[in-house]
Enzyme design. Structure first.
Site, PDB file in Angstrom:
ATOM      1  N   ASP A 113     -10.257  96.036  31.684  1.00 50.32           N
ATOM      2  CA  ASP A 113      -9.054  96.291  32.464  1.00 50.32           C
ATOM      3  C   ASP A 113      -8.280  97.476  31.881  1.00 50.32           C
ATOM      4  O   ASP A 113      -8.120  97.587  30.658  1.00 50.32           O
ATOM      5  CB  ASP A 113      -8.171  95.031  32.401  1.00 50.32           C
ATOM      6  CG  ASP A 113      -6.928  95.137  33.253  1.00 50.32           C
ATOM      7  OD1 ASP A 113      -7.077  95.212  34.480  1.00 50.32           O
ATOM      8  OD2 ASP A 113      -5.806  95.151  32.703  1.00 50.32           O
ATOM      9  N   GLU A 131     -12.518  99.795  34.511  1.00 51.01           N
ATOM     10  CA  GLU A 131     -11.540 100.072  35.565  1.00 51.01           C
ATOM     11  C   GLU A 131     -11.016 101.475  35.278  1.00 51.01           C
ATOM     12  O   GLU A 131     -10.042 101.667  34.560  1.00 51.01           O
ATOM     13  CB  GLU A 131     -10.386  99.067  35.546  1.00 51.01           C
ATOM     14  CG  GLU A 131      -9.503  99.230  36.776  1.00 51.01           C
ATOM     15  CD  GLU A 131      -8.052  98.817  36.576  1.00 51.01           C
ATOM     16  OE1 GLU A 131      -7.604  98.607  35.428  1.00 51.01           O
ATOM     17  OE2 GLU A 131      -7.343  98.729  37.585  1.00 51.01           O
TER      18      GLU A 131
END
Ligand code: NOJ
Ligand code: CA
Length: 585
Positions: free
Chosen positions: A247, A307
Site C-alpha cells: 500500500d 500500489e
C-alpha cells in the site's frame, strides 16, 4: 483438445481466405468448464518459457467487508471468502489479493492496522485464515495480503508507546517534530483533506500523517522499524501467503529537513490550494526498502505488487528496480486513468508500458476508483462496454488484476446523502468528494435479498441492478458479462499467444478500433475492439507480419447482432463490439 477441434471446425466453415464465424457462446461455455482443470497449470512456478507463476496468473482483488458474509452480521469475512473459492476457481482466478483483514479500528476500513500479525475478529480468526490458505491451495489459488507499509493505526501498540513520552522506546518509530510557533512544522498536506501534522498535547509535538490523523506515518529511517516490518512479511510467508500488495509505497519517506513543498497551480478535490509533493512522496530511499522486501519475497517464491501511482513510464520503470530487484508487479495505474473509451489513448498507454521493460500489470478498477462499469459506460451500452473492456485488459501481455464484481458488470452505488457516507474521504470532502463507498458495495451473488451477500442489512447498500447483475443469473445467461469473462479467462490460460505472445499494434491510425496481434511463434491471435458507438469496418493487413494468406477463426465475439463476419478486407464490428480471432498463416 476441444478448443482445437473448435478451431478446425471453424476453419472448415470458413472456406474463403479470412472468413469469420461467430462461435456459439454455448459451445464456449462447454469449453469453459471442460478446461477448468487445464487452467490450473498456470500455477507452475516456471513454465517452458521461463515464466514465473505470477506472470501466468490472473489476480482478483477482494474487499473482505463486501465479498461474502458467513455469519450474517452484515460484514463480509474470511469464511465467506473460503465458501466462494469454487466460484473463483471456476471463474479462472489464480490468486486473490485480500485488502487488509488485520485488527483495525476501521477508520480507513482496515488501512489503519493496529496489529500486523493477527486477524480482525470481525473477519474471523487465525484458524479461519489458515483454513482459507489451505482450501485455496487445494484449488490452486494463491493468497496475496495487503501490507500497509507507510503508516499504522494510532491504536497500534507501537504508536501508543510512541506518543506516551518523548523518551519512550518507540518514540522514533514515528515522525515527531516541534511546530513553527503555533503552526505545524511545515506546509505538507494530507491526502485525505485534513492537516498532515497532528498536534499531540501530551508531549507538545506534532506527528506526521500522510493520510488520516488515525494513520500516523512510520519512520522508515529508523532501522528498527524496517526490521520489524520485514519480519511481518516473514510471518505471513511462513503461513503460506504468496505475496503482498504494498500500500502507498510512494509515501514511505519524507525529507528529514522538512523542506516546504512548492505551490502548484489549481486546487485539490477538497478545495485546498495545490502543492507539488516533491519533499514527501517518491523519495529515492523507497527503492532500498523495496529491494529488502524483495530479497525476502524471493526466498518464498512470492510476488510483490505495488500500489504505484506514477506520472509516466519512467517512474513506473523505477519501481521494477534497476536490476529487476524491486517490485515484480508495479501496477500500471495510468492505464486505469485513461478515463474515456479512446482507441488512440489506450493504444498509446499499452505501447508505453509494453516498452517499459518489466512485466505489465493492468487494472481497470479497484476499491479507490469508481467502477469501470460506470467510468466507461455510456448509460445505454454499459454491458457491451463492460465486455469490451474485459476483452481489452484480459488479452494484453501482462498480468491483470480484476476487482470483485467487475466480472458481473457491477455498478457503483454512490451515497446520496452525507449522513449515509462511511468512507472518511467522503465525510471530509462531501459534496465535492463523495468518497469510495460506491465502489465497495457487497458482491452480488443472487437475486435473493441483499444480493445473497448476507441475511442482515449489509454495511453498504446493494444497487437495484443486482436483480439482473448477479452470479446466479449471469451464470445461466451465455451472453452475460460474466460469461464473457469466463470465456476470456479460459483463453488466457490455454492460448499460447495470449499467455506468452508479444504485442504488436495494428491499424495504428484507426481512431475507433483498437486492434492488436498477440503472437508466440506460430500461434497468433488478433484482438479488435470497437470503442465507438457506431458499427466500424476493419481492414487488416497481416502480410507484413508474415501472414501470407491469413485465416481467422473467431474465438469470441461479444455482439450477437450484427454478427461479426467478413473478410480481411472488410470486417464489421458492432458498436462497442469485440472480436478475438485465431490467425493461421
Ligand atoms: C491506498 C488504499 O488503497 C486506500 O484505500 C487507503 O485509503 C490508502 N492507501 C491509505 O492506506
Ligand atoms: Ca460477517
Amino acid at each position: 483438445m476441444l478448443i482445437l477441434i473448435a478451431h478446425s471446425l471453424l476453419g472448415k466453415i470458413g472456406g474463403v481466405r479470412m472468413m469469420l464465424e461467430k462461435i456459439s457462446i454455448t459451445a464456449m461455455m462447454i469449453l469453459c468448464s471442460s478446461l477448468t482443470a487445464t487452467s490450473a497449470n498456470a500455477q507452475q512456478q516456471t513454465d517452458a518459457h521461463g515464466r514465473q507463476w505470477w506472470q501466468n496468473a490472473v489476480f482478483y482483488e477482494i474487499y473482505p467487508r463486501s465479498f461474502a458474509d458467513s455469519n450474517n452480521d452484515g460484514i463480509g469475512d474470511l469464511n465467506g471468502i473460503t465458501s466462494k473459492l469454487d466460484y473463483l476457481r471456476e471463474l479462472g482466478v489464480d490468486a486473490i489479493w485480500i485488502t487488509p483483514c488485520f485488527p483495525s479500528p476501521q477508520v480507513d476500513f482496515g488501512y489503519d492496522v493496529s496489529d500486523y500479525e493477527a486477524i480482525d475478529p470481525m473477519y474471523g480468526t487465525m484458524k479461519d485464515f489458515d483454513r482459507l490458505v489451505k482450501e485455496a491451495k487445494k484449488r490452486s489459488i494463491r493468497i496475496i495480503l495487503d501490507f500497509v507499509v507507510n503508516h499504522t493505526s494510532n491504536q497500534h501498540k507501537w504508536f501508543l508507546d510512541s506518543r506516551s513520552s518523548k523518551s519512550s522506546k518507540y518514540r522514533d518509530w514515528y515522525i515527531w517534530r516541534d511546530g513553527r510557533g503555533d503552526q505545524p512544522p511545515n506546509n505538507w498536506q494530507s491526502e485525505f483533506g485534513v492537516p498532515a501534522w497532528t498536534f499531540d498535547k501530551k508531549t507538545g509535538q506534532y506527528y506526521y500523517n500522510y493520510f488520516y490523523p488515525q494513520q500516523p506515518d512510520l519512520n522508515w529511517r529508523n532501522p528498527a522499524v524496517k526490521e520489524a516490518m520485514l519480519d511481518v512479511t516473514r510471518f505471513w510467508y511462513k503461513r503460506g501467503v504468496a505475496g503482498f500488495r504494498l500500500d502507498a509505497v510512494d509515501t514511505l519517506f519524507e525529507d528529514p529537513n522538512l523542506t516546504d513543498n512548492p505551490a502548484a497551480p489549481g486546487k485539490d478535490k477538497f478545495g485546498r490550494p495545490n502543492f507539488a509533493r516533491i519533499h514527501n512522496t517518491k523519495l529515492p530511499e523507497v527503492h532500498t526498502v523495496l529491494q529488502d522486501l524483495r530479497k525476502i519475497a524471493d526466498q518464498y517464491d512470492a510476488v510483490l505488487i505495488g500500489e504505484t501511482w506514477t506520472k509516466d513510464i519512467a517512474e513506473l520503470k523505477n519501481y521494477y528496480g534497476e536490476n529487476s530487484n524491486e517490485l515484480q508487479m508495479p501496477m500500471d495505474l495510468m492505464f486505469g486513468t485513461v478515463n474515456k473509451l479512446s482507441a488512440p489513448e489506450f493504444r498509446r498507454q499499452i505501447a508505453a508500458v509494453d516498452t517499459a521493460g518489466g512485466w505489465p500489470v493492468f487494472v481497470i478498477s479497484n476499491h479507490d476508483m469508481a467502477r469501470s462499469y460506470n467510468r466507461y459506460g455510456d448509460g445505454v451500452h454499459n454491458d457491451q462496454i463492460a465486455k469490451l473492456m474485459a476483452s481489452l485488459y484480459l488479452t494484453l501481455r501482462g498480468s491483470p488484476i480484476m476487482y470483485y464484481g467487475e466480472e458481473l458488470g457491477m455498478e457503483n452505488n454512490d451515497p446520496k446523502r452525507k449522513e449515509d457516507v462511511k468512507d472518511p474521504q467522503g465525510i471530509t470532502g462531501w459534496p465535492g468528494e463523495i468518497g469510495r463507498d460506491g465502489e465497495r458495495t457487497p458482491m452480488q451473488w443472487s437475486t435473493a435479498k441483499n444480493a445473497g451477500f448476507s441475511n442482515t442489512k449489509p454495511w453498504l447498500p446493494v444497487p437495484a441492478s443486482y436483480k439482473t447483475h448477479n452470479v446466479e443469473t449471469e451464470m445461466k445467461d451465455p451472453n452475460s458479462v460474466l460469461s464473457v469473462y469466463r470465456q476470456l479467462l479460459v483463453m488466457r490460460h490455454t492460448e499460447p499467444a495470449l499467455v506468452n505472445g508479444n504485442y504488436t499494434a495494428l491499424n495504428e491510425d484507426d481512431p475507433n478500433v483498437l486492434s492488436y496481434l498477440r503472437q508466440d511463434k506460430d500461434e497468433a491471435i488478433v484482438v479488435m475492439l470497437n470503442m465507438s458507438n457506431t458499427p466500424q469496418k476493419v481492414k487488416l493487413n497481416l502480410k507484413p507480419l508474415g501472414f501470407a494468406s491469413p485465416k481467422l477463426s473467431v474465438l469470441l465475439s461479444t455482439s450477437q447482432s450484427p454478427a461479426a463476419a467478413g473478410t480481411a478486407e472488410s470486417l464489421e464490428l458492432a458498436p462497442f463490439g469485440a472480436v478475438i480471432a485465431k490467425v493461421t498463416k
